[in-house]
Write a protein that holds these residues in place. Structure first.
Motif, PDB file in Angstrom:
ATOM      1  N   LYS A  33       0.918  -1.166   0.307  1.00  0.00           N
ATOM      2  CA  LYS A  33       0.092   0.276  -0.159  1.00  0.00           C
ATOM      3  C   LYS A  33       1.435   0.923  -0.096  1.00  0.00           C
ATOM      4  N   LEU A  34       1.840   1.035   0.373  1.00  0.00           N
ATOM      5  CA  LEU A  34       3.201   2.357   0.663  1.00  0.00           C
ATOM      6  C   LEU A  34       3.778   2.497  -1.109  1.00  0.00           C
ATOM      7  N   VAL A  35       3.340   1.087  -2.053  1.00  0.00           N
ATOM      8  CA  VAL A  35       4.317   1.609  -3.216  1.00  0.00           C
ATOM      9  C   VAL A  35       3.229   1.602  -4.316  1.00  0.00           C
ATOM     10  N   ALA A  36       3.629   2.653  -5.433  1.00  0.00           N
ATOM     11  CA  ALA A  36       3.602   3.039  -6.415  1.00  0.00           C
ATOM     12  C   ALA A  36       4.770   2.664  -7.404  1.00  0.00           C
ATOM     13  N   ALA A  37       3.534   1.933  -8.583  1.00  0.00           N
ATOM     14  CA  ALA A  37       4.865   1.843  -9.951  1.00  0.00           C
ATOM     15  C   ALA A  37       3.965   2.669 -11.272  1.00  0.00           C
ATOM     16  N   MET A  38       5.214   3.556 -11.641  1.00  0.00           N
ATOM     17  CA  MET A  38       4.969   4.378 -12.952  1.00  0.00           C
ATOM     18  C   MET A  38       5.759   3.455 -14.490  1.00  0.00           C
ATOM     19  N   ASP A  39       4.763   2.626 -14.767  1.00  0.00           N
ATOM     20  CA  ASP A  39       5.112   2.120 -16.583  1.00  0.00           C
ATOM     21  C   ASP A  39       3.885   2.143 -17.078  1.00  0.00           C
ATOM     22  N   PRO A  40       4.362   2.961 -18.304  1.00  0.00           N
ATOM     23  CA  PRO A  40       2.658   2.646 -19.186  1.00  0.00           C
ATOM     24  C   PRO A  40       2.605   1.025 -19.511  1.00  0.00           C
ATOM     25  N   HIS A  41       3.223   0.512 -19.718  1.00  0.00           N
ATOM     26  CA  HIS A  41       3.994  -0.897 -20.472  1.00  0.00           C
ATOM     27  C   HIS A  41       4.668  -1.809 -19.529  1.00  0.00           C
ATOM     28  N   GLY A  80      14.858  12.046 -19.430  1.00  0.00           N
ATOM     29  CA  GLY A  80      14.765  13.600 -20.080  1.00  0.00           C
ATOM     30  C   GLY A  80      13.014  13.403 -19.972  1.00  0.00           C
ATOM     31  N   GLU A  81      12.610  12.578 -20.440  1.00  0.00           N
ATOM     32  CA  GLU A  81      11.149  12.632 -20.340  1.00  0.00           C
ATOM     33  C   GLU A  81      10.134  12.683 -18.939  1.00  0.00           C
ATOM     34  N   ALA A  82      10.754  11.731 -18.625  1.00  0.00           N
ATOM     35  CA  ALA A  82       9.979  10.944 -17.629  1.00  0.00           C
ATOM     36  C   ALA A  82      11.054  11.281 -16.414  1.00  0.00           C
ATOM     37  N   LEU A  83      11.833  12.309 -16.086  1.00  0.00           N
ATOM     38  CA  LEU A  83      12.053  12.059 -14.376  1.00  0.00           C
ATOM     39  C   LEU A  83      11.396  13.491 -14.177  1.00  0.00           C
ATOM     40  N   PRO A  84      11.203  14.821 -15.268  1.00  0.00           N
ATOM     41  CA  PRO A  84      10.738  16.053 -14.933  1.00  0.00           C
ATOM     42  C   PRO A  84       9.350  15.875 -14.111  1.00  0.00           C
ATOM     43  N   ALA A  85       8.306  14.930 -14.761  1.00  0.00           N
ATOM     44  CA  ALA A  85       7.442  14.604 -14.407  1.00  0.00           C
ATOM     45  C   ALA A  85       6.986  13.576 -12.465  1.00  0.00           C
TER      46      ALA A  85
END
Length: 273
Positions: A33-41, A80-85
């Protein structure tokens, strides 16, 4: 005993390595519950793990809140694309751990708030079976507690070594990062040598695979130096001694491996810019 990192964890990139690390964390008791994953695919096996564990996938980052740890497991060219988000969610107490090949602490820091605590780490692919080794280097902003949290997270997939000089990372990459490929090629070469000696190809490959895998396990379990283990197999005037006379001759395996590691180190430096 559960794995406690002092807050939430954001995994940026849930590919094979990110997925292997997540699996290790969950086995150590990290609260999903303390984890989130960011990955479109995410790959199918990682997607199944995320679903099974109940880990949030691609949540609204503002709603998720400031993470204690952000682990960067994306491809280097995506930085360069993902980190600023995710940079907007990085606060003064956030630790950023990067396993991106070739990306320096300075390069990562340029995309994050000033003073961000960053650990750059180089794992290797045996992490997928819990037998990897990771070398990590912190920047000056990393606290003792953050270093301990990073060590616990990285250790979930195998051994961890800490260094203070980021300049050593290219050599680390050449030895342990790329090293599994050298071992796999050794299996190929040993099997081909067996075929040349008259063995059926399938038998030669099975012998080569099990010999290398078994020798690695013996090395892992033994506290003796590799040289002693080698000597233990080598009877004076025997078959092993005859083979080692070739492998250890001038121009043999040691200088060949030195050239291979030097080439990998040079290329690592080129990729890092």
């Amino acid at each position: 005993m559960s794995l406690d990192i002092g807050g939430k964890l954001l995994l940026l990139g849930a590919g094979k390595m990110g997925g292997a690390m997540l699996e290790g964390w969950l086995k150590l008791g990290l609260d999903p519950k303390l984890v989130a994953a960011m990955d479109p695919h995410p790959p199918a096996d990682t997607a199944a793990l995320l679903s099974r564990a109940g880990v949030a996938v691609n949540p609204d980052l503002a709603a998720f809140g400031a993470p204690a740890v952000v682990l960067l497991a994306i491809k280097p060219q995506m930085m360069g694309e993902a980190l600023p988000a995710v940079a907007a969610g990085v606060v003064a107490s956030t630790l950023v751990i990067s396993i991106m090949a070739g990306k320096t602490i300075a390069g990562i820091a340029a995309l994050l708030p000033p003073g961000t605590a960053i650990v750059r780490a180089m794992p290797n692919t045996p992490a997928a079976v819990g037998r990897g080794i990771t070398v990590a280097v912190p920047n000056a902003a990393v606290t003792t507690a953050q270093r301990a949290a990073a060590d616990a997270l990285l250790r979930s997939t195998g051994a961890v070594e800490w260094i203070e000089d980021e300049g050593l990372i290219d050599a680390v990459t050449a030895v342990s990062g790329s090293g599994p490929a050298y071992v796999f090629h050794l299996v190929e070469a040993l099997a081909e040598a067996g075929v040349a000696a008259g063995l059926p190809a399938d038998l030669a490959m099975r012998l080569a695979r099990e010999t290398v895998a078994g020798s690695g396990e013996l090395l892992h379990r033994s506290d003796q130096p590799a040289a002693v283990l080698r000597q233990n197999v080598t009877s004076p005037g025997g078959t092993t001694a005859a083979a080692l006379a070739v492998l250890m001759a001038e121009g043999g395996l040691t200088p060949l491996m030195q050239r291979a590691v030097a080439a990998a180190k040079t290329r690592a430096g080129e990729l890092a810019g």
